[in-house]
Design a protein around this motif. Structure first.
Motif, PDB file in Angstrom:
ATOM      1  N   PRO A 156      13.425   3.388   5.777  1.00  5.53           N
ATOM      2  CA  PRO A 156      14.341   3.141   4.727  1.00  5.53           C
ATOM      3  C   PRO A 156      13.929   1.727   3.989  1.00  5.53           C
ATOM      4  CG  PRO A 156      15.880   3.506   6.767  1.00  5.53           C
ATOM      5  CD  PRO A 156      14.298   3.451   7.086  1.00  5.53           C
ATOM      6  N   THR A 157      13.112   0.817   4.492  1.00  5.51           N
ATOM      7  CA  THR A 157      12.621  -0.211   3.834  1.00  5.51           C
ATOM      8  C   THR A 157      11.243  -0.174   3.041  1.00  5.51           C
ATOM      9  OG1 THR A 157      11.449  -1.167   5.712  1.00  5.51           O
ATOM     10  CG2 THR A 157      13.739  -1.809   5.390  1.00  5.51           C
ATOM     11  N   ASP A 158      10.687   1.074   3.255  1.00  7.73           N
ATOM     12  CA  ASP A 158       9.343   1.383   2.658  1.00  7.73           C
ATOM     13  C   ASP A 158       9.614   2.070   1.027  1.00  7.73           C
ATOM     14  OD1 ASP A 158       7.604   2.065   5.669  1.00  7.73           O
ATOM     15  OD2 ASP A 158       7.583   0.120   4.296  1.00  7.73           O
ATOM     16  N   VAL A 159       8.774   2.031   0.486  1.00  6.90           N
ATOM     17  CA  VAL A 159       8.884   2.641  -0.713  1.00  6.90           C
ATOM     18  C   VAL A 159       7.675   3.750  -0.510  1.00  6.90           C
ATOM     19  CG1 VAL A 159       8.328   2.653  -3.271  1.00  6.90           C
ATOM     20  CG2 VAL A 159       9.158   0.732  -2.216  1.00  6.90           C
ATOM     21  N   PRO A 160       8.161   5.210  -0.241  1.00  6.68           N
ATOM     22  CA  PRO A 160       7.254   6.466  -0.076  1.00  6.68           C
ATOM     23  C   PRO A 160       6.539   6.742  -1.471  1.00  6.68           C
ATOM     24  CG  PRO A 160       9.422   6.933  -0.236  1.00  6.68           C
ATOM     25  CD  PRO A 160       9.546   5.559  -0.218  1.00  6.68           C
ATOM     26  N   LEU A 161       5.352   7.455  -1.251  1.00  4.65           N
ATOM     27  CA  LEU A 161       4.567   7.949  -2.208  1.00  4.65           C
ATOM     28  C   LEU A 161       5.189   9.313  -2.649  1.00  4.65           C
ATOM     29  CD1 LEU A 161       2.366   7.428  -4.281  1.00  4.65           C
ATOM     30  CD2 LEU A 161       0.989   8.221  -2.540  1.00  4.65           C
ATOM     31  N   ARG A 202       0.835  -1.143   0.091  1.00  6.02           N
ATOM     32  CA  ARG A 202       0.129   0.044  -0.177  1.00  6.02           C
ATOM     33  C   ARG A 202       0.934   1.094   0.018  1.00  6.02           C
ATOM     34  NH1 ARG A 202      -3.686  -2.676   4.920  1.00  6.02           N
ATOM     35  NH2 ARG A 202      -4.994  -3.996   3.522  1.00  6.02           N
ATOM     36  N   PRO A 203       0.201   2.198  -0.445  1.00  2.90           N
ATOM     37  CA  PRO A 203       1.153   3.527  -0.440  1.00  2.90           C
ATOM     38  C   PRO A 203       1.535   4.135   1.082  1.00  2.90           C
ATOM     39  CG  PRO A 203      -1.210   4.187  -1.106  1.00  2.90           C
ATOM     40  CD  PRO A 203      -1.096   2.742  -1.032  1.00  2.90           C
ATOM     41  N   VAL A 204       2.606   4.482   1.060  1.00  4.79           N
ATOM     42  CA  VAL A 204       3.102   5.191   2.464  1.00  4.79           C
ATOM     43  C   VAL A 204       3.626   6.661   2.129  1.00  4.79           C
ATOM     44  CG1 VAL A 204       3.915   2.910   3.567  1.00  4.79           C
ATOM     45  CG2 VAL A 204       5.455   4.297   2.068  1.00  4.79           C
ATOM     46  N   TRP A 205       3.406   7.373   3.091  1.00  4.92           N
ATOM     47  CA  TRP A 205       3.812   8.969   2.912  1.00  4.92           C
ATOM     48  C   TRP A 205       4.959   9.512   3.259  1.00  4.92           C
ATOM     49  CZ3 TRP A 205       0.574  11.221  -0.433  1.00  4.92           C
ATOM     50  CH2 TRP A 205      -0.728  10.866  -0.597  1.00  4.92           C
TER      51      TRP A 205
END
Length: 275
Positions: free
Chosen positions: A249-254, A242-245
């Protein structure tokens, strides 16, 4: 309405059409939109049609007897003596114009557009396979390596999967599976397209085909395709993050991937806030 698709590959050709015709919410009928012209060992041709049913049926009937004169000394050209698919397509174009010259004015007076489109492909003799898209004026374009498939009718729903899968090197069975998935996507999104379906698979160089079938709602393979495609789509969708804002470092930000971080925003003035 209808949906038809034809694919030309190095290995052969695949043709698929639905059979629903409707003239209103309470006038839904079934008519075959595929016809095979075959002389085993000499030629195999397949015609798919969309648009006004009466026009398409007239063209199909006239095509079998249409004769195209190419000169005083030449034998009149028909789909049965044409030595290549281009000439056979010319005969089909002549049949379309024949119907227009006969019925065009009366249809216009009745407020009916001369609306017909067709896919015509196959192989004659030792010439390579060819595939054409025919228009209401009787003119046509030919499929190429860059455009190995054509669609007519309600094409938008089934096009994405064809764009992602089909290329000239696609195996025949993979292409058949792909066009069935394409049809399922169309059936799911548009009620004017409906079962049963006509499917024809032609192997290059055979000049005949025994892989022609009618698919209804009880066909076990198509039922499997429909249920599996829906389940796998949902599964793949669920596996996408799901999108993250403002991610770790392991997330893919929107946000933050563009120099323009926000669209244009209008800030209300104090006067506007009171209105």
């Amino acid at each position: 309405m209808t949906y038809c698709v034809a694919v030309k590959l190095k290995a052969g050709m695949v043709f698929l059409s639905d059979s629903r015709t409707n003239a209103g919410l309470d006038q839904i009928s079934t008519f075959r939109k595929m016809i095979i012209y075959e002389r085993p060992g000499d030629r195999f041709m397949c015609l798919l049609s969309a648009g006004n049913l009466s026009i398409a049926q007239s063209v199909r009937e006239i095509l079998q007897v249409e004769r195209l004169d190419d000169g005083e000394d030449a034998e009149p050209l028909t789909i049965w003596n044409a030595t290549n698919m281009f000439d056979a397509a010319r005969v089909l174009g002549s049949a379309i114009r024949h119907v227009y010259e006969r019925d065009g004015e009366s249809l216009k007076r009745a407020g009916v557009d001369f609306n017909v489109s067709m896919l015509f492909g196959g192989q004659i003799g030792t010439e390579g396979m060819r595939l054409f898209q025919m228009y209401a004026a009787g003119n046509f374009i030919e499929a190429t390596g860059e455009t190995p498939f054509f669609q007519i009718g309600e094409s938008k729903y089934g096009k994405p999967v064809l764009d992602r899968v089909i290329n000239p090197d696609t195996p025949l069975d993979e292409a058949a599976k792909c066009v069935l998935v394409s049809m399922d996507s169309t059936l799911k999104s548009n009620l004017s397209v409906g079962l049963p379906l006509d499917l024809a698979v032609y192997e290059a160089g055979r000049l005949s085909s025994d892989r022609i079938t009618c698919i209804d709602e009880n066909n076990p393979y198509f039922r499997m395709v429909r249920s599996t495609w829906g389940e796998k789509l949902r599964q793949v969708f669920d596996e996408i993050d799901r999108p993250v804002w403002d991610g770790s470092p392991t997330d893919v930000p929107l946000m933050g991937c563009s120099t323009r971080s926000q669209p244009l925003k209008k800030i209300a003035t104090p006067k506007e806030k009171l209105i």
